[in-house]
Scaffold this motif. Structure first.
Motif, PDB file in Angstrom:
ATOM      1  N   PRO A  22      47.857  41.009  23.518  1.00  0.00           N
ATOM      2  CA  PRO A  22      48.858  40.941  24.595  1.00  0.00           C
ATOM      3  C   PRO A  22      48.195  41.002  25.970  1.00  0.00           C
ATOM      4  N   ALA A  23      48.526  40.042  26.809  1.00  0.00           N
ATOM      5  CA  ALA A  23      47.944  39.974  28.152  1.00  0.00           C
ATOM      6  C   ALA A  23      48.607  40.953  29.111  1.00  0.00           C
ATOM      7  N   ALA A  24      49.828  41.369  28.800  1.00  0.00           N
ATOM      8  CA  ALA A  24      50.579  42.224  29.717  1.00  0.00           C
ATOM      9  C   ALA A  24      49.910  43.575  29.954  1.00  0.00           C
ATOM     10  N   ASP A  25      49.266  44.139  28.941  1.00  0.00           N
ATOM     11  CA  ASP A  25      48.648  45.455  29.079  1.00  0.00           C
ATOM     12  C   ASP A  25      47.165  45.385  29.436  1.00  0.00           C
ATOM     13  N   ASN A  26      46.641  44.209  29.655  1.00  0.00           N
ATOM     14  CA  ASN A  26      45.220  44.055  29.957  1.00  0.00           C
ATOM     15  C   ASN A  26      44.925  44.634  31.336  1.00  0.00           C
ATOM     16  N   LEU A  27      43.876  45.402  31.449  1.00  0.00           N
ATOM     17  CA  LEU A  27      43.530  46.100  32.687  1.00  0.00           C
ATOM     18  C   LEU A  27      42.655  45.267  33.616  1.00  0.00           C
ATOM     19  N   PHE A  28      42.553  43.963  33.371  1.00  0.00           N
ATOM     20  CA  PHE A  28      41.691  43.118  34.190  1.00  0.00           C
ATOM     21  C   PHE A  28      42.108  43.134  35.654  1.00  0.00           C
ATOM     22  N   THR A  29      43.385  43.391  35.926  1.00  0.00           N
ATOM     23  CA  THR A  29      43.854  43.401  37.311  1.00  0.00           C
ATOM     24  C   THR A  29      43.293  44.584  38.095  1.00  0.00           C
ATOM     25  N   GLU A  30      42.778  45.603  37.402  1.00  0.00           N
ATOM     26  CA  GLU A  30      42.199  46.771  38.062  1.00  0.00           C
ATOM     27  C   GLU A  30      40.772  46.521  38.535  1.00  0.00           C
ATOM     28  N   LEU A  31      40.160  45.443  38.069  1.00  0.00           N
ATOM     29  CA  LEU A  31      38.761  45.163  38.407  1.00  0.00           C
ATOM     30  C   LEU A  31      38.674  44.408  39.727  1.00  0.00           C
ATOM     31  N   ARG A  32      37.825  44.888  40.603  1.00  0.00           N
ATOM     32  CA  ARG A  32      37.571  44.224  41.876  1.00  0.00           C
ATOM     33  C   ARG A  32      36.108  43.800  41.875  1.00  0.00           C
ATOM     34  N   GLU A  33      35.883  42.530  42.022  1.00  0.00           N
ATOM     35  CA  GLU A  33      34.512  42.028  41.994  1.00  0.00           C
ATOM     36  C   GLU A  33      33.893  42.127  43.380  1.00  0.00           C
ATOM     37  N   THR A  34      33.760  43.357  43.868  1.00  0.00           N
ATOM     38  CA  THR A  34      33.157  43.581  45.179  1.00  0.00           C
ATOM     39  C   THR A  34      31.642  43.553  45.051  1.00  0.00           C
ATOM     40  N   ALA A  35      30.990  43.025  46.066  1.00  0.00           N
ATOM     41  CA  ALA A  35      29.532  42.910  46.109  1.00  0.00           C
ATOM     42  C   ALA A  35      29.014  42.202  44.859  1.00  0.00           C
TER      43      ALA A  35
END
Length: 179
Positions: A22-35
């Motif tokens: 399920p894509a709805a619970d994936n935490l990928f949105t919490e990742l910030r590709e800074t630097a």
């Protein structure tokens, strides 16, 4: 400096999440590709939770903004990768993240002494002067230098430090194996 994902087993390898998850619970949105730094392996970036850093590699061909899965190769480094994934999930869920335990306190101290010994030797210091700087002049003077254990220890520190400079430092990127 970022190391290759093959050498640094604490790097979490991220790839496409399979469609069956399920894509709805994936935490990928919490990742910030800074630097972020890109190369042929993918996009390298760090996740900082305020206390600990977790190194991430979004593998080449994995588009940003899509649900992700962590990849664990079935090899001798699998447990290292699982530990890194555990640290990542804890950070993303605001749970306490255990420190990266690759080196013990004693190992860190010995590596520091190795660097001091090599630095002294490369700048022309004698083994006795190096031992005095690391262990203290009083302790060095208390023993007969020719038969001193500090002489043997200092020699080993210089030898091992030179080996680290010659490429042995890469072993620091691997986790200690637990039985």
């Amino acid at each position: 400096m970022l190391w290759s994902a093959e050498m640094d087993t604490s790097a979490v390898l991220l790839t496409h999440a399979p469609a069956i998850l399920p894509a709805a619970d994936n935490l990928f949105t919490e990742l910030r590709e800074t630097a972020a730094h890109s190369d042929e392996q993918g996009v390298h970036f760090l996740l900082w939770d305020g206390q600990q850093t977790v190194r991430l590699v979004r593998l080449a061909g994995t588009p940003a903004g899509t649900p992700l899965a962590a990849l664990v190769p079935l090899d001798a480094d699998g447990f290292d990768r699982i530990e890194a994934i555990d640290r990542l999930l804890r950070a993303l869920q605001a749970r306490p993240v255990p420190s990266d335990r690759r080196l013990t306190r004693q190992q860190k101290r010995r590596h520091r002494h190795m660097l001091q010994a090599v630095d002294g030797r490369m700048n022309g210091a004698t083994y006795r002067a190096i031992a005095g700087a690391i262990f203290g002049d009083d302790r060095v003077a208390a023993e007969h230098w020719k038969t001193s254990t500090l002489r043997v220890t200092t020699s080993a520190l210089v030898k091992d430090g030179m080996a680290m400079i010659a490429g042995g430092y890469r072993t620091l990127l691997r986790h200690r194996r637990q039985p």
